[in-house]
Design a protein around this motif. Structure first.
Motif, PDB file in Angstrom:
ATOM      1  N   ALA A 223      60.849  21.743  23.130  1.00  0.00           N
ATOM      2  CA  ALA A 223      62.443  21.619  23.142  1.00  0.00           C
ATOM      3  C   ALA A 223      63.081  20.529  23.886  1.00  0.00           C
ATOM      4  O   ALA A 223      62.324  20.472  25.173  1.00  0.00           O
ATOM      5  CB  ALA A 223      63.005  23.126  23.499  1.00  0.00           C
ATOM      6  N   PRO A 224      64.343  19.801  23.725  1.00  0.00           N
ATOM      7  CA  PRO A 224      64.807  18.766  24.599  1.00  0.00           C
ATOM      8  C   PRO A 224      64.902  19.546  26.188  1.00  0.00           C
ATOM      9  O   PRO A 224      65.196  20.792  26.364  1.00  0.00           O
ATOM     10  CB  PRO A 224      66.215  18.871  23.996  1.00  0.00           C
ATOM     11  CG  PRO A 224      65.984  19.276  22.585  1.00  0.00           C
ATOM     12  CD  PRO A 224      65.125  20.194  22.437  1.00  0.00           C
ATOM     13  N   PRO A 225      64.533  18.927  27.074  1.00  0.00           N
ATOM     14  CA  PRO A 225      64.243  17.401  27.196  1.00  0.00           C
ATOM     15  C   PRO A 225      62.729  16.863  27.118  1.00  0.00           C
ATOM     16  O   PRO A 225      62.562  15.793  27.578  1.00  0.00           O
ATOM     17  CB  PRO A 225      64.857  16.898  28.469  1.00  0.00           C
ATOM     18  CG  PRO A 225      64.574  17.969  29.266  1.00  0.00           C
ATOM     19  CD  PRO A 225      64.530  19.410  28.267  1.00  0.00           C
ATOM     20  N   THR A 226      61.922  17.711  26.465  1.00  0.00           N
ATOM     21  CA  THR A 226      60.435  17.694  26.474  1.00  0.00           C
ATOM     22  C   THR A 226      60.183  16.153  25.672  1.00  0.00           C
ATOM     23  O   THR A 226      60.847  15.864  24.495  1.00  0.00           O
ATOM     24  CB  THR A 226      59.808  18.658  25.679  1.00  0.00           C
ATOM     25  OG1 THR A 226      59.903  19.751  26.673  1.00  0.00           O
ATOM     26  CG2 THR A 226      58.410  18.239  25.738  1.00  0.00           C
ATOM     27  N   GLU A 227      59.315  15.472  26.173  1.00  0.00           N
ATOM     28  CA  GLU A 227      58.867  14.157  25.727  1.00  0.00           C
ATOM     29  C   GLU A 227      57.484  13.705  25.675  1.00  0.00           C
ATOM     30  O   GLU A 227      56.848  14.749  26.049  1.00  0.00           O
ATOM     31  CB  GLU A 227      59.439  12.939  26.484  1.00  0.00           C
ATOM     32  CG  GLU A 227      60.787  12.822  26.717  1.00  0.00           C
ATOM     33  CD  GLU A 227      61.466  11.743  27.692  1.00  0.00           C
ATOM     34  OE1 GLU A 227      62.142  10.719  26.946  1.00  0.00           O
ATOM     35  OE2 GLU A 227      61.234  11.792  28.727  1.00  0.00           O
ATOM     36  N   ALA A 228      57.081  12.819  24.677  1.00  0.00           N
ATOM     37  CA  ALA A 228      55.570  12.633  24.479  1.00  0.00           C
ATOM     38  C   ALA A 228      54.945  12.121  25.826  1.00  0.00           C
ATOM     39  O   ALA A 228      55.728  11.659  26.750  1.00  0.00           O
ATOM     40  CB  ALA A 228      55.300  11.513  23.542  1.00  0.00           C
ATOM     41  N   TYR A 229      53.484  12.557  25.892  1.00  0.00           N
ATOM     42  CA  TYR A 229      53.217  12.215  27.268  1.00  0.00           C
ATOM     43  C   TYR A 229      51.457  11.873  27.214  1.00  0.00           C
ATOM     44  O   TYR A 229      50.938  12.357  26.305  1.00  0.00           O
ATOM     45  CB  TYR A 229      53.195  13.328  28.190  1.00  0.00           C
ATOM     46  CG  TYR A 229      52.685  13.513  29.590  1.00  0.00           C
ATOM     47  CD1 TYR A 229      53.171  12.879  30.574  1.00  0.00           C
ATOM     48  CD2 TYR A 229      51.520  14.187  29.823  1.00  0.00           C
ATOM     49  CE1 TYR A 229      52.759  12.899  31.901  1.00  0.00           C
ATOM     50  CE2 TYR A 229      50.948  14.305  31.081  1.00  0.00           C
ATOM     51  CZ  TYR A 229      51.342  13.395  32.188  1.00  0.00           C
ATOM     52  OH  TYR A 229      51.188  13.548  33.276  1.00  0.00           O
ATOM     53  N   THR A 230      51.214  11.191  27.950  1.00  0.00           N
ATOM     54  CA  THR A 230      49.893  10.670  28.160  1.00  0.00           C
ATOM     55  C   THR A 230      49.182  10.668  29.577  1.00  0.00           C
ATOM     56  O   THR A 230      50.047  10.135  30.374  1.00  0.00           O
ATOM     57  CB  THR A 230      49.116   9.534  27.246  1.00  0.00           C
ATOM     58  OG1 THR A 230      50.016   8.527  27.876  1.00  0.00           O
ATOM     59  CG2 THR A 230      49.836   9.625  25.639  1.00  0.00           C
ATOM     60  N   GLU A 231      47.864  10.812  29.503  1.00  0.00           N
ATOM     61  CA  GLU A 231      47.163  10.453  30.868  1.00  0.00           C
ATOM     62  C   GLU A 231      45.993   9.881  30.592  1.00  0.00           C
ATOM     63  O   GLU A 231      45.343   9.671  29.329  1.00  0.00           O
ATOM     64  CB  GLU A 231      46.911  11.858  31.466  1.00  0.00           C
ATOM     65  CG  GLU A 231      48.206  12.635  32.038  1.00  0.00           C
ATOM     66  CD  GLU A 231      47.626  13.648  32.774  1.00  0.00           C
ATOM     67  OE1 GLU A 231      48.779  14.260  33.286  1.00  0.00           O
ATOM     68  OE2 GLU A 231      46.555  14.487  33.112  1.00  0.00           O
ATOM     69  N   ARG A 232      45.427   9.095  31.313  1.00  0.00           N
ATOM     70  CA  ARG A 232      44.176   8.217  31.203  1.00  0.00           C
ATOM     71  C   ARG A 232      43.353   8.394  32.434  1.00  0.00           C
ATOM     72  O   ARG A 232      43.908   8.335  33.686  1.00  0.00           O
ATOM     73  CB  ARG A 232      44.435   6.766  31.063  1.00  0.00           C
ATOM     74  CG  ARG A 232      43.576   5.824  30.869  1.00  0.00           C
ATOM     75  CD  ARG A 232      43.850   4.429  30.396  1.00  0.00           C
ATOM     76  NE  ARG A 232      42.745   3.653  30.046  1.00  0.00           N
ATOM     77  CZ  ARG A 232      42.710   2.454  29.719  1.00  0.00           C
ATOM     78  NH1 ARG A 232      43.958   1.994  29.111  1.00  0.00           N
ATOM     79  NH2 ARG A 232      41.898   1.591  29.537  1.00  0.00           N
ATOM     80  N   LEU A 233      42.108   8.349  32.337  1.00  0.00           N
ATOM     81  CA  LEU A 233      40.875   8.277  33.126  1.00  0.00           C
ATOM     82  C   LEU A 233      40.321   6.961  33.126  1.00  0.00           C
ATOM     83  O   LEU A 233      39.546   6.932  31.897  1.00  0.00           O
ATOM     84  CB  LEU A 233      39.956   9.690  33.205  1.00  0.00           C
ATOM     85  CG  LEU A 233      39.045   9.516  34.246  1.00  0.00           C
ATOM     86  CD1 LEU A 233      39.379   9.782  35.435  1.00  0.00           C
ATOM     87  CD2 LEU A 233      37.919  10.510  33.609  1.00  0.00           C
ATOM     88  N   ASP A 234      40.297   6.211  33.983  1.00  0.00           N
ATOM     89  CA  ASP A 234      39.506   4.643  33.753  1.00  0.00           C
ATOM     90  C   ASP A 234      38.253   4.939  34.246  1.00  0.00           C
ATOM     91  O   ASP A 234      37.907   5.616  35.154  1.00  0.00           O
ATOM     92  CB  ASP A 234      40.126   3.988  34.685  1.00  0.00           C
ATOM     93  CG  ASP A 234      41.564   3.327  34.112  1.00  0.00           C
ATOM     94  OD1 ASP A 234      41.775   3.422  32.994  1.00  0.00           O
ATOM     95  OD2 ASP A 234      42.612   3.177  34.955  1.00  0.00           O
ATOM     96  N   GLY A 235      37.102   4.414  33.435  1.00  0.00           N
ATOM     97  CA  GLY A 235      35.680   4.365  33.585  1.00  0.00           C
ATOM     98  C   GLY A 235      35.166   3.188  33.827  1.00  0.00           C
ATOM     99  O   GLY A 235      35.632   2.129  33.792  1.00  0.00           O
TER     100      GLY A 235
END
Length: 386
Positions: free
Chosen positions: A374-386
């Protein structure tokens, strides 16, 4: 009716307590999860990566990578009040995420999965919006609708997609009232034999080899449902149900026929609407399922990814009692260790998926900036560099 774990991302309903309720596995089988050190890990630090452009409320449900310079993520945006939202798709170009324009498509509903191995061999599926689910193909710059047998047919539902190195496309879903696999190469498509399980829902399809496919979901069991895992290698092999109180399996990883991990959420029995469920982790040793303590008791486990050697490596999850950071399980020898995500990436991130980055030792995860779409929730990503 069987459960609907695929519709509950961000809101894990039900109550109950996850237990290691099966007999101890044979050595070197899995051990219960150990809480990990919460301090920095120089080689295991996840970092938040901005995924701008979505209209709140938005979430990314699945993520797939072809390599360090190309990845896709899909979900939904514009969820507010009674709105069903609309499809959301993003692409990674090696340095940043960008939102993909989908206005040229007839389809506007939620995209539920994505898979790809190169710039011209990526596919996405979505939930029905009146007629059958859509099948989308990435043409190198945008998504286009593709034909398949059953397109537009009432009762056809495409849930999850996987693409092999040979570019063959495997899709799990429903047609004719039965759970099935759809196999194709972009030109010719074939619906395979129905899964021999009544009242089954499939939520994920994954490849172990070009000719061995695993699916996960749930099946009716008494007044509720139990976890479902099955293998296709020319015919179906259905493993014994994973018992639980309204348990659905959202993802599966098979390193071998006798080394299979399954993750999901146990909704439990009773409790007020909106009450979180319990994370579920189980291991198949070729003979029986063993339920494994995930290291926290309230929340969910959503995705599982293997390393370059094909071994289960990372699990994405949500810990109701520790919402200031994202939650993972990391393979640690024969067991699993709870690992927290980065600080400051989002107020209370919720992860729906995790995937490996081919050609590297890295991983991506995707979800949303809070547990409630529900607002204000937005798309989200995380990254683990290998």
């Amino acid at each position: 009716m069987a459960g609907t774990i695929g519709t509950l991302s961000g809101i894990a309903l039900g109550a109950g307590t996850a237990r290691a309720d099966a007999q101890a596995p044979r050595s070197p089988g899995p051990r219960n999860v150990r809480p990990g050190s919460w301090g920095p890990r120089s080689s295991q630090d996840w970092r938040a990566v901005p995924a701008p452009g979505s209209t709140p409320a938005a979430q990314l449900r699945r993520i797939s990578a072809a390599g360090a310079g190309l990845a896709w993520a899909v979900g939904e945006e514009g969820l507010a009040g009674p709105s069903r939202g609309r499809a959301l798709a993003m692409v990674w170009n090696g340095s940043a995420w960008s939102k993909t324009d989908l206005s040229h498509l007839d389809y506007s509903g939620r995209l539920s999965d994505v898979a790809g191995v190169c710039a011209t061999a990526a596919w996405s599926v979505g939930l029905p919006t009146g007629d059958a689910s859509p099948l989308l193909r990435w043409d190198g710059s945008t998504w286009r609708e593709a034909s398949f047998p059953g397109r537009g047919e009432a009762g056809v539902r495409l849930e999850s997609v996987a693409v092999g190195a040979d570019r063959r496309v495997w899709i799990c879903g429903t047609r004719g009232g039965a759970a099935r696999l759809l196999l194709g190469d972009g030109r010719r498509w074939t619906w395979l034999d129905p899964l021999p399980v009544a009242s089954a829902n499939l939520y994920r399809v994954v490849l172990r080899t070009p000719h061995e496919v695993w699916v996960s979901g749930d099946q009716a069991s008494g007044g509720g449902w139990s976890g479902l895992v099955a293998r296709w290698n020319g015919s179906w092999t259905v493993l014994p149900p994973i018992t639980g109180a309204r348990l659905g399996i959202g993802d599966v990883h098979a390193a071998a026929a006798d080394d299979v991990w399954a993750v999901g959420t146990e909704a439990g029995v009773g409790g007020p609407p909106g009450r979180p469920g319990n994370p579920a982790l189980a291991h198949w040793d070729g003979t029986a399922w063993t339920r494994v303590q995930p290291g926290f008791t309230v929340g969910s486990l959503s995705g599982i990814a293997g390393d370059a050697q094909g071994r289960a490596a990372w699990i994405s999850g949500w810990n109701y009692q520790d919402q200031s950071r994202s939650t993972y399980l990391r393979r640690d020898g024969a067991g699993w260790t709870v690992v927290r995500g980065p600080a400051g990436g989002a107020t209370a991130p919720y992860l729906n998926d995790v995937t490996a980055v081919p050609g590297t030792n890295g991983f991506w995860s995707a979800g949303m900036t809070s547990p409630v779409p529900a607002p204000p929730t937005e798309a989200y990503t995380e990254r683990l560099d290998g």
